[in-house]
Design a protein around this motif. Sequence first.
Motif, PDB file in Angstrom:
ATOM      1  N   ARG A 340     -39.374 -24.667  -9.244  1.00  0.00           N
ATOM      2  CA  ARG A 340     -39.081 -23.544 -10.166  1.00  0.00           C
ATOM      3  C   ARG A 340     -37.603 -23.639 -10.549  1.00  0.00           C
ATOM      4  NH1 ARG A 340     -42.519 -19.061  -8.954  1.00  0.00           N
ATOM      5  NH2 ARG A 340     -41.308 -17.828 -10.429  1.00  0.00           N
ATOM      6  N   SER A 341     -37.280 -23.295 -11.799  1.00  0.00           N
ATOM      7  CA  SER A 341     -35.872 -23.301 -12.225  1.00  0.00           C
ATOM      8  C   SER A 341     -35.124 -22.192 -11.504  1.00  0.00           C
ATOM      9  CB  SER A 341     -35.772 -23.076 -13.725  1.00  0.00           C
ATOM     10  OG  SER A 341     -36.533 -24.027 -14.408  1.00  0.00           O
ATOM     11  N   PHE A 342     -35.769 -21.059 -11.484  1.00  0.00           N
ATOM     12  CA  PHE A 342     -35.210 -19.922 -10.759  1.00  0.00           C
ATOM     13  C   PHE A 342     -36.338 -18.958 -10.450  1.00  0.00           C
ATOM     14  CE2 PHE A 342     -34.829 -19.010 -15.255  1.00  0.00           C
ATOM     15  CZ  PHE A 342     -35.297 -17.707 -15.373  1.00  0.00           C
ATOM     16  N   ILE A 343     -36.062 -18.068  -9.561  1.00  0.00           N
ATOM     17  CA  ILE A 343     -37.101 -17.120  -9.167  1.00  0.00           C
ATOM     18  C   ILE A 343     -36.419 -15.780  -8.892  1.00  0.00           C
ATOM     19  CG2 ILE A 343     -36.951 -18.018  -6.794  1.00  0.00           C
ATOM     20  CD1 ILE A 343     -39.845 -17.248  -6.376  1.00  0.00           C
ATOM     21  N   GLU A 347     -39.825 -11.358  -6.699  1.00  0.00           N
ATOM     22  CA  GLU A 347     -40.962 -12.230  -6.397  1.00  0.00           C
ATOM     23  C   GLU A 347     -40.879 -12.727  -4.947  1.00  0.00           C
ATOM     24  OE1 GLU A 347     -41.627 -15.296  -9.305  1.00  0.00           O
ATOM     25  OE2 GLU A 347     -43.073 -16.313  -8.017  1.00  0.00           O
ATOM     26  N   SER A 378     -27.637 -18.210  -5.535  1.00  0.00           N
ATOM     27  CA  SER A 378     -28.111 -16.837  -5.741  1.00  0.00           C
ATOM     28  C   SER A 378     -27.012 -16.065  -6.438  1.00  0.00           C
ATOM     29  CB  SER A 378     -28.422 -16.177  -4.399  1.00  0.00           C
ATOM     30  OG  SER A 378     -27.277 -16.193  -3.579  1.00  0.00           O
ATOM     31  N   PHE A 379     -27.400 -15.016  -7.139  1.00  0.00           N
ATOM     32  CA  PHE A 379     -26.351 -14.080  -7.546  1.00  0.00           C
ATOM     33  C   PHE A 379     -26.832 -12.671  -7.288  1.00  0.00           C
ATOM     34  CE2 PHE A 379     -28.502 -13.721 -11.579  1.00  0.00           C
ATOM     35  CZ  PHE A 379     -28.119 -12.473 -12.062  1.00  0.00           C
ATOM     36  N   ARG A 387     -30.467 -10.983  -6.870  1.00  0.00           N
ATOM     37  CA  ARG A 387     -31.279 -10.665  -8.044  1.00  0.00           C
ATOM     38  C   ARG A 387     -32.166 -11.855  -8.416  1.00  0.00           C
ATOM     39  NH1 ARG A 387     -29.406  -7.413 -13.396  1.00  0.00           N
ATOM     40  NH2 ARG A 387     -31.473  -7.407 -14.334  1.00  0.00           N
ATOM     41  N   GLN A 388     -31.570 -13.027  -8.352  1.00  0.00           N
ATOM     42  CA  GLN A 388     -32.340 -14.250  -8.607  1.00  0.00           C
ATOM     43  C   GLN A 388     -31.795 -15.340  -7.686  1.00  0.00           C
ATOM     44  OE1 GLN A 388     -31.425 -14.857 -12.769  1.00  0.00           O
ATOM     45  NE2 GLN A 388     -33.446 -14.150 -13.411  1.00  0.00           N
ATOM     46  N   ILE A 389     -32.664 -16.327  -7.404  1.00  0.00           N
ATOM     47  CA  ILE A 389     -32.161 -17.542  -6.752  1.00  0.00           C
ATOM     48  C   ILE A 389     -32.686 -18.723  -7.562  1.00  0.00           C
ATOM     49  CG2 ILE A 389     -31.944 -16.614  -4.402  1.00  0.00           C
ATOM     50  CD1 ILE A 389     -34.619 -17.956  -3.766  1.00  0.00           C
ATOM     51  N   GLY A 390     -31.945 -19.802  -7.551  1.00  0.00           N
ATOM     52  CA  GLY A 390     -32.394 -20.959  -8.323  1.00  0.00           C
ATOM     53  C   GLY A 390     -31.414 -22.095  -8.218  1.00  0.00           C
TER      54      GLY A 390
END
Lengths: 391, 627
Positions: A340-343, A347, A378-379, A387-390
């Motif tokens: 995945r590019s980011f998640i 999720e 991550s940010f 909020r997202q990791i990728g």
Amino acid sequence: MPTSNIIKVAIISDLHAVQCNKDEHKNTFLTTAIPEVDCQKHPISGLCKLIKNENLTADLVICCGDLGDQADPGGIRYGWKQVKRVQRELKASVLTTTSGNHDVDSRSKYNSDPWYTLKNLQPPFPSPKQALKNSFWSNYWFSNNHNGVRIVNLNSSAFHSNKFQSKHGFVTEELIAQLRERLESEAPGLINILVCHHHPQRHMELRLGAHDDMVNGQLLLDLLGNSKYGDWLVVHGHKHHPKITYASGGANSPVVFSAGSVSAKIFPDLGVRNQFHIIEFPIKRISELGLVGTFRTWEWTYNRPWDAARTGSGLPFIGGFGIREYRLLASRIKKVASRRSFISWQEVERKLPEVNYLLPRDLKSLLDVLKSDHALNSFLNEFGMPRQIGK
Amino acid sequence: MSKNTEPAPSPFDSFNARALSPEIVARRFIPSVHFEVLSRRAHTQVIGPRGSGKTSLLKMLQTAALEAWDHPKAQGFRDKIDFTGVFVPTDVGWNEQLNSIGEGFLEESHRKRLGDAAFIAHVHHALVKAMVCRVSRYKQQSKYHHRRVTISEKIESHIVKGIATAWNIESSIPSLISLKHSLRMRIADIWTFAQAEEFLPLGQRQRRFHAQGFFKPELMSSIASAVEMFNDGINDSEGRWAFLFDELELAPERIIKQIRDSIRSIDDRILFKLSLSPFSSQQLQAKSPLSASSGNDFQTIQLWYTHKREGYPFCSELLKGMLQDKNLQETDPEKIFGSSIFQGIDDESDEIKPYEAGSFQHRLLVKMAKSDRSFKQYVESRKIDLSRIGDLKESNRASLIRKIIPTLIVREAYRTRDSLRKSGVKQLKIRSRKLPKIYSGIPSIYALTEGNPRWLIGIASNLLDARINSSKVSSTAQETEFLLAAERFISMLRIIPCTDGPEGGRLTDVLDKIGEFIFKSVVLDEFSPQPYGELSVDRSCPQSLVNALGIALNSGAIVYIPPNKNTGTITDLRGKTFRLSYLLSPYYGIPIRKGEKISLSRIMNLSQSLDIKSVSSGDWKQLLMRL
């Protein structure tokens, strides 16, 4: 067994209320001179407004003591009134309040009985049940069960009647023996909470010192860390420095929750604000994972409304406890995020709900491991949550 | 910041939309005819004084605002607006920061580079924010959608990587939201870099500047490439993006120049919609993005109403919305605020009110003919039979009677019966009424607030909040509130100097002279069917006075009366015609209507001989009370 899916416990601590004619007091923001209609300046009125606006509720309210400041009788009575007010606002059926060192007239300034004010509070302190009240004043603790939640209320200020003892908390070996006897005789609760004022383990960062540790606190924590007595959460006040950790010991060591103060003036070097917390226990998850939970924290600054806690002001707005294996979780997250590019973190939470039950410091470690071992960045959002990791 | 770009003062600044989120702006937004024009697919400049709703109009073009907007006409606009709004605030505080970068320790060339980099990062952040608003994964469930797209993480990642490369920025995660976060950090990095330069050796500065990635992107090419990458990613290669620059005159001049230079060459996927104050300095105007492109297809929206009636429908809807917001059972403004004394007799009205004996108009005419000698002469000289005015032909009645009624109402409110001194010299008296009951009711409220939403919201909010046990707002309360608003406005304007002006004094000294002169013309002088009410600024006016009047214009204290509609910003007030804002009418005791034109220098000269001048000294209200 609890009847609802989630048990909510609100924590309000260290009010340090005083009776005086002036709005300003060197130790506290909570004085009888501030009109209760002023929700910006009256910290408890502000808190009640937050509760109303956010539609907050709790099954149980815990107050870790220091209703008043320097044993001021009017302040103690006013603090007690404010605690009951918060209980009403939260529609909580149970209130567990313990005694703090500031609630004891250790210098006999107002009465020869150091606990005179507390013993004569109305409604009765710490419990309307006479048997529990008697046990609190004679044995310095009592145990009670509310809807599947076992609560031990421990008076760590019990020996504050002399000058030496008033400098620290104290739990006697006899008391620990009594508690062991009780725990041996009862089936462990799904949720077990011990409430006291002083910190049962050393809490000396930020030059907070070790002079006031609870004597025999480690013995108490070791007792609670015995798996046959269930999983424990220990909630204490006193330090005005909100923090959540695991006690030393084995994998079953208690979770130690140091509550922030809702209204005392906090020493600026601590870099924290007045805070109020609500812990949520997910009953189904606890059956699977052991004692896990999440908490939310709100903060207050003078002349401002209560608001979600920002990073760096004590405990974060959202956090958890109970899951200690963050490295294992990192590997599982890597699998979820592979190809995945980011998640989104939402999720991740859906697929691995255990991430919700990491201590804030363990969540940070998890994100560090994701980056160092799995090249996943991550940010974070404004509350310090991912909020997202990728990649 | 030059004097001409100083922010003009404004009463009711707490109602400024600048600090409000698009969703909050949308909650109360009333679509005006201006929004219709603004929503067209064209370059547009919106010109208006402070409080006239420029920021709200621009903010409403954002996706977040359009999706939050619940209004009978909202869906029509959502269907019609076929571009994505990118709102770029250019507010005062931000601009001051921009101008102060490296001040005092960096060379001008380095300061410019830093300022430009900060501005560009700011625009990039706004653009990515607008992109985030388009992508479904970042949106919460909502009732309405505007130009939403659903794209896979892979495509989003591809877009972000492309943009990040073009803009020389690293995004920790290849997502739009992470890129937005990185751009916010870049803005902070630019400030930090500038501050650090103060303490670093001068010799290696060039090398350090060269090493910084944030100096690489150029404004127009960087936004064009980002737009193209996003459009291609969502399979909408012709998708349009409108850059909404609020208060652009506050932006650095070189940025304005860049935008101007780009307008002709930029591809038609990029639109510019700018808000400006009515008056800009000559230099700024020369560099104004749209003024230089007269051959291009751009529109100008003028946010003030030359004819007061044009603003009434908007004001009425805005006020009705406020009444609904306050959960009042009565939502007809006229039932709450009453009707104006001017209602139906206004010279711009098409309505014909009865003039028969006993009517309000008839009683007024008869009374004034008895008490006002000069009016009596007017009646006699035109052979008007007051007992038979109801029988006059409509054309005669309009020219002889109806147009003078508003003047007579004001004259009657402030004059007492003409009397003679013992010496035989005619002596005029002015009534000492504080509140003459001529500045209240609907539609006077609309006229007094000039269709300026911030003024109307501010005044109406105060009036509605102050009601006690009554659904209605008394005319006394309304006049008091209008007088207070005018006084607040005047005290804000009082700080503006016109240093080499006629008296070396303040702007308000000049406004006072204009107001006093018009009052004299309407009330004290011999009756004239068309008293003075407009002023032209002479060619000989000193520059400092013109500048001060420019600020008055931008703040709405004076109103430009253009020869044609939509004439755009003006660079020099000389040769132009203006009037005092109707908001100041209660303060000076003058009608809410236009009048005869007179030059500013003549007012200045004549005001030297005004008897009332000596006592007024800039405080006309005091004068009225003393008289």
